[in-house]
Design an enzyme around this catalytic site. Structure first.
Site, PDB file in Angstrom:
ATOM      1  N   GLY A  11       0.818  -1.212   0.000  1.00  0.00           N
ATOM      2  CA  GLY A  11       0.000   0.000   0.000  1.00  0.00           C
ATOM      3  C   GLY A  11       0.844   1.249   0.000  1.00  0.00           C
ATOM      4  O   GLY A  11       0.615   2.183   0.777  1.00  0.00           O
ATOM      5  N   SER A  13       1.498   3.653  -2.365  1.00  0.00           N
ATOM      6  CA  SER A  13       1.289   4.786  -3.278  1.00  0.00           C
ATOM      7  C   SER A  13       0.652   5.994  -2.601  1.00  0.00           C
ATOM      8  O   SER A  13       0.516   7.053  -3.219  1.00  0.00           O
ATOM      9  CB  SER A  13       0.426   4.351  -4.471  1.00  0.00           C
ATOM     10  OG  SER A  13      -0.851   3.935  -4.037  1.00  0.00           O
ATOM     11  N   ASP A  58      -1.154  -7.889  -6.452  1.00  0.00           N
ATOM     12  CA  ASP A  58      -2.518  -8.163  -5.986  1.00  0.00           C
ATOM     13  C   ASP A  58      -2.382  -8.905  -4.660  1.00  0.00           C
ATOM     14  O   ASP A  58      -2.062 -10.101  -4.637  1.00  0.00           O
ATOM     15  CB  ASP A  58      -3.268  -9.003  -7.015  1.00  0.00           C
ATOM     16  CG  ASP A  58      -4.665  -9.401  -6.545  1.00  0.00           C
ATOM     17  OD1 ASP A  58      -5.087  -8.952  -5.460  1.00  0.00           O
ATOM     18  OD2 ASP A  58      -5.314 -10.191  -7.264  1.00  0.00           O
ATOM     19  N   SER A 136      -2.478  -1.736  11.989  1.00  0.00           N
ATOM     20  CA  SER A 136      -3.883  -1.918  12.346  1.00  0.00           C
ATOM     21  C   SER A 136      -4.510  -0.531  12.438  1.00  0.00           C
ATOM     22  O   SER A 136      -4.356   0.296  11.533  1.00  0.00           O
ATOM     23  CB  SER A 136      -3.999  -2.685  13.663  1.00  0.00           C
ATOM     24  OG  SER A 136      -5.347  -2.822  14.062  1.00  0.00           O
ATOM     25  N   TYR A 150     -15.055  -2.744   9.594  1.00  0.00           N
ATOM     26  CA  TYR A 150     -13.691  -2.220   9.593  1.00  0.00           C
ATOM     27  C   TYR A 150     -12.987  -2.587  10.897  1.00  0.00           C
ATOM     28  O   TYR A 150     -11.846  -3.066  10.892  1.00  0.00           O
ATOM     29  CB  TYR A 150     -13.706  -0.701   9.407  1.00  0.00           C
ATOM     30  CG  TYR A 150     -12.332  -0.077   9.475  1.00  0.00           C
ATOM     31  CD1 TYR A 150     -11.392  -0.326   8.475  1.00  0.00           C
ATOM     32  CD2 TYR A 150     -11.964   0.758  10.532  1.00  0.00           C
ATOM     33  CE1 TYR A 150     -10.125   0.243   8.532  1.00  0.00           C
ATOM     34  CE2 TYR A 150     -10.705   1.327  10.587  1.00  0.00           C
ATOM     35  CZ  TYR A 150      -9.790   1.066   9.592  1.00  0.00           C
ATOM     36  OH  TYR A 150      -8.531   1.607   9.646  1.00  0.00           O
ATOM     37  N   ALA A 152     -13.662  -5.028  12.828  1.00  0.00           N
ATOM     38  CA  ALA A 152     -13.431  -6.478  12.851  1.00  0.00           C
ATOM     39  C   ALA A 152     -12.147  -6.837  12.126  1.00  0.00           C
ATOM     40  O   ALA A 152     -11.378  -7.697  12.579  1.00  0.00           O
ATOM     41  CB  ALA A 152     -14.618  -7.204  12.228  1.00  0.00           C
ATOM     42  N   LYS A 154      -9.539  -4.898  11.711  1.00  0.00           N
ATOM     43  CA  LYS A 154      -8.392  -4.362  12.438  1.00  0.00           C
ATOM     44  C   LYS A 154      -8.184  -5.068  13.771  1.00  0.00           C
ATOM     45  O   LYS A 154      -7.042  -5.222  14.222  1.00  0.00           O
ATOM     46  CB  LYS A 154      -8.549  -2.848  12.623  1.00  0.00           C
ATOM     47  CG  LYS A 154      -8.474  -2.077  11.304  1.00  0.00           C
ATOM     48  CD  LYS A 154      -7.162  -2.373  10.561  1.00  0.00           C
ATOM     49  CE  LYS A 154      -7.003  -1.576   9.292  1.00  0.00           C
ATOM     50  NZ  LYS A 154      -5.716  -1.845   8.611  1.00  0.00           N
ATOM     51  N   PHE A 183      -4.910  10.597  11.252  1.00  0.00           N
ATOM     52  CA  PHE A 183      -3.776  11.280  10.637  1.00  0.00           C
ATOM     53  C   PHE A 183      -4.221  11.925   9.324  1.00  0.00           C
ATOM     54  O   PHE A 183      -5.154  11.440   8.672  1.00  0.00           O
ATOM     55  CB  PHE A 183      -2.622  10.312  10.392  1.00  0.00           C
ATOM     56  CG  PHE A 183      -1.807  10.044  11.631  1.00  0.00           C
ATOM     57  CD1 PHE A 183      -0.612  10.721  11.850  1.00  0.00           C
ATOM     58  CD2 PHE A 183      -2.245   9.146  12.590  1.00  0.00           C
ATOM     59  CE1 PHE A 183       0.129  10.498  13.001  1.00  0.00           C
ATOM     60  CE2 PHE A 183      -1.514   8.917  13.748  1.00  0.00           C
ATOM     61  CZ  PHE A 183      -0.319   9.597  13.957  1.00  0.00           C
ATOM     62  N   THR A 185      -3.969  11.895   6.219  1.00  0.00           N
ATOM     63  CA  THR A 185      -3.665  11.145   5.001  1.00  0.00           C
ATOM     64  C   THR A 185      -4.906  11.153   4.115  1.00  0.00           C
ATOM     65  O   THR A 185      -5.869  11.865   4.399  1.00  0.00           O
ATOM     66  CB  THR A 185      -3.291   9.688   5.335  1.00  0.00           C
ATOM     67  OG1 THR A 185      -4.449   9.024   5.873  1.00  0.00           O
ATOM     68  CG2 THR A 185      -2.161   9.626   6.340  1.00  0.00           C
TER      69      THR A 185
END
Length: 279
Positions: A11, A13, A58, A136, A150, A152, A154, A183, A185
């Protein structure tokens, strides 16, 4: 920064992943970075260098993950730090989210992480060293309304990290699970978060919570560059922590959860302990 290591980051990019890649390349580290879109990754990083290996992967496909790790090891002769950063948010009640929406989120957030761990461990066992860092969320420790699925995913990352740390310790492999708060992002952008396509109007608490969170896009307190630097620092520690909370909000939510758990556990202490078999 100390000796040169090889880092494998998923992840990469955007978000934490991109900040990590840029800081590590600037420090002269060897970096293999993955994304679903190779061109977008290269454009985001904005540089080419002998110590940078961009990879289109992938994460839901174990063969694709295996090929990427093989290329990384062939290019740099080791895989020292893995950062499982890829993932996305999903909002909605359990009833609103379809089976497909739910499974797709688990596919990346949980099974993608498992694919990387399963495939990298032969390299780390052979080296008798390594560090696996799983990103996480504070939602994986202290969840809030509207984000059950979500949370669950994490919570799963937290749980697998705890046991992984015990299972791989004999090979000299360290494990850290990172639980960031909010954050600044792209996490709250539509590219990084999905809301249930089917909504049920009666879930007012859920929808209000979602709307409140989404209004904070671009206003989060946390600096992703500081978070990336903290993760890198932890990777160079001789005895890194199992847990790393990032942000005041994450720390405060985690400590409040500890207090709630203690109260809940003690509430029925007598009943809990009255389960012994008396034959």
């Amino acid at each position: 920064m100390e000796n040169i290591r090889t880092w494998f980051i998923t992840g990469a990019s955007k978000g934490f992943g991109l900040s990590l890649v840029r800081q590590l390349l600037e420090a002269g580290q060897n970096v293999a970075a993955t994304s679903r879109d190779l061109d977008a990754l290269v454009a985001a990083v904005g540089r080419t260098a002998p110590n940078f290996l961009p990879l289109e992967v992938d994460l839901a496909n174990e063969d694709s993950v295996g090929c990427a790790l093989h290329q990384t090891n062939a290019a740099f002769k080791s895989i020292d730090v893995v950062i499982n950063n890829a993932g996305y948010g999903i909002g909605g009640s359990i009833e609103e989210l379809s089976d497909r929406e739910t499974r797709d989120c688990f596919e990346i957030n949980v099974f993608g992480t498992l694919n990387v761990i399963r495939t990298v461990m032969p390299y780390m066992r052979a080296q008798m060293s390594g560090h696996i860092i799983n990103i996480s969320s504070i939602a994986g420790i202290a969840a809030t309304s509207g984000w059950a699925v979500y949370a669950a995913t994490k919570f799963s990352v937290v749980g697998l990290s705890e046991v992984l740390a015990q299972d791989v310790a004999e090979f000299g492999v360290k494990v850290t699970v990172v639980a960031p708060g909010a954050f600044r992002t792209s996490f709250l952008n539509t590219d990084s978060i999905n809301i249930a396509q089917h909504t049920i109007r009666e879930y007012t608490t859920v929808h209000n919570a979602q709307e409140l969170l989404l209004t904070k896009d671009g206003k989060q307190d946390g600096d992703p560059e500081k978070a990336a630097a903290a993760i890198i620092d932890v990777a160079f520690m001789e005895n890194p922590p199992l847990y790393l909370l990032l942000g005041d909000d994450a720390f405060n939510r985690a400590m409040a959860k500890l207090e709630r758990l203690k109260k809940e556990f003690l509430l029925n202490e007598e009943l809990s302990k009255a389960m012994a078999y008396h034959g």
